[in-house]
Design a protein around this motif. Structure first.
Motif: not given
Lengths: 168, 168, 168, 168
Positions: C59, C61, C65, C67, C70, C76-81
């Motif tokens: 994962v 992060v 914002e 993807k 990465a 699994i990409v979580i674009p935190s922004g």
């Protein structure tokens, strides 16, 4: 601690809304409150301009991490670096909220304010979200009714009345 | 990189909506996608439950900084520590969004998804926000229309169709 | 809920550190844990690569914002922004932390982990922050000692031992 | 736009450090700059107190989403709701940074300031992080050297000199 009024509205606004926003910014300054806003263009810039011309203090919490992205009338720029998550910071900081025109972004700010049961005042006649949601609740929980005001002066007076009623 | 479907909805939901959410979670797992959600109760918990029972993987981005605040069906908990600003992280992470029931908080997630022109599918018959905004645009800019689906299966199929059409 | 190991380290790393990171990623997969990391280049990319080659789940992060920012091995990409504020999300998510090489950014992650009294393991021989802070406390409050390990296998074993000792 | 000086330091500080912080807050007010800080106790509260007594304006970005968690000398409270991620907002907002005493949390703020190449001034004789890192670089990239000052007056003068040299 100073009283803080959050002005939310369109980044692209009608001439009429810009004039309203400028007046709101001025009224906030003349009532010795702090203006807080998103620091971008449109309603935000006009509110900062009016505030600045009346020697007020505006705190602008912008999405980016670069001060230069703020409009030129901001007195204090807070570059959040957290994008539109900064909308929640604006809401957290507000003792009362005034809505002017507005589209989807403003609606997010109205909803976040509603969830926190802030005093929210829609300035009527400005179009957009403000006219749509005035005098309504924003969901089935009826947390707090969106109030309305017909002029900038009336909007700020109502905000102040609500703030003092809450004992701030 | 796995395809990610964000399920948004009420933390207090009707029995009917909970069943729908459970089915959606199951369909996501069976289509080898990742479920992302807010990790709390109601629609979120039901979606995680259905997903878990079909051996799926759910990523739950919760408001607090404590893993223990997530529902017990989450496979991977991301404690954001940024409160409801985490709604934007969920939206950023989504390849498509499915709405089930929902009140003000869900409406914020729908609006944030709309501003990013994500594919948004309202599951009809679940009440709340989903039924109100299906087949509409959320402001005057007409950025992307809220789609609708009548069953969990149809909702996930539509999400997958939209995702593959976008070349993910 | 799966056990999560956070791998922190340089975005520009030596060949030796990249090999160590790849091994650590592989060990995490083989022990059926989730790898969480910042999803960028260097140590982060190498850890994802090793993890991916052993069919693990990572994962990621990321600060932006989008993807697409990465590295290509993220599952699994979580674009935190939220920019580097995302470092705190990585720490919140971790059941244990492994440091490989590292400069100022990694030191921030080590300090944030320390303040939360996480189990922190510095992989020695990787240079940078890892070798500097191993076997020390990071301030005068002696909250938790930075542990050390000489090999990737030893680092992951120590992480698992600490996690199970904490009753996760 | 006003010049903004960020004062970072221990939430539990020695009597000597509290006096230094109070003086720094006063100097910032007398030089017509804005004080920004984390709004909590210790060095933060003392800086706000000195600033307030000289009729300055302090902006306090606190971790929680509740204004009441700020110290009583803050003039404007920004409840970030993002926990210690707010440290990055403080750094983004700063034209210069003054460090007083400090432990792990202050070190995170120093490192974040360093990564952004801000002008950072360690007030010597205050103990903690300030004395440890003065006149050093914080990693192998030598981005910007931590400056030092022996008195509050000297620290603020140096900050102003650096700010004007940068053309703010």
């Amino acid at each position: 601690m100073k009283k803080v009024i959050f002005v939310a509205g369109s980044h692209k606004a009608s001439e009429h809304s810009l004039k309203l926003a400028e007046e709101v910014g001025k009224e906030i300054a003349e009532n010795d409150c702090i203006l807080i806003c998103g620091g971008q263009t449109g309603v935000m810039e006009a509110a900062c301009k009016g505030n600045s011309e009346s020697n007020g203090t505006s705190v602008c919490v912008i999405p980016s991490e670069n001060k230069k992205d703020a409009n030129k009338y901001c007195s204090i720029v807070i570059p959040s670096g957290i994008g539109f998550g900064r909308n929640f910071i604006l809401v957290n900081s507000a003792d009362a909220v005034i809505l002017i025109e507005g589209q989807a972004g403003t609606m997010i700010e109205a909803l976040a304010s509603y969830l926190q049961k802030k005093s929210i005042i829609a300035l009527t006649g400005s179009g957009g979200v403000s006219d749509k949601i005035k005098d309504t609740f924003l969901d089935d929980y009826n947390l707090t009714k969106i109030l309305s005001a017909e002029t900038p002066k009336e909007a700020v007076e109502l905000a102040l009345k609500k703030i003092s009623g809450k004992g701030f």
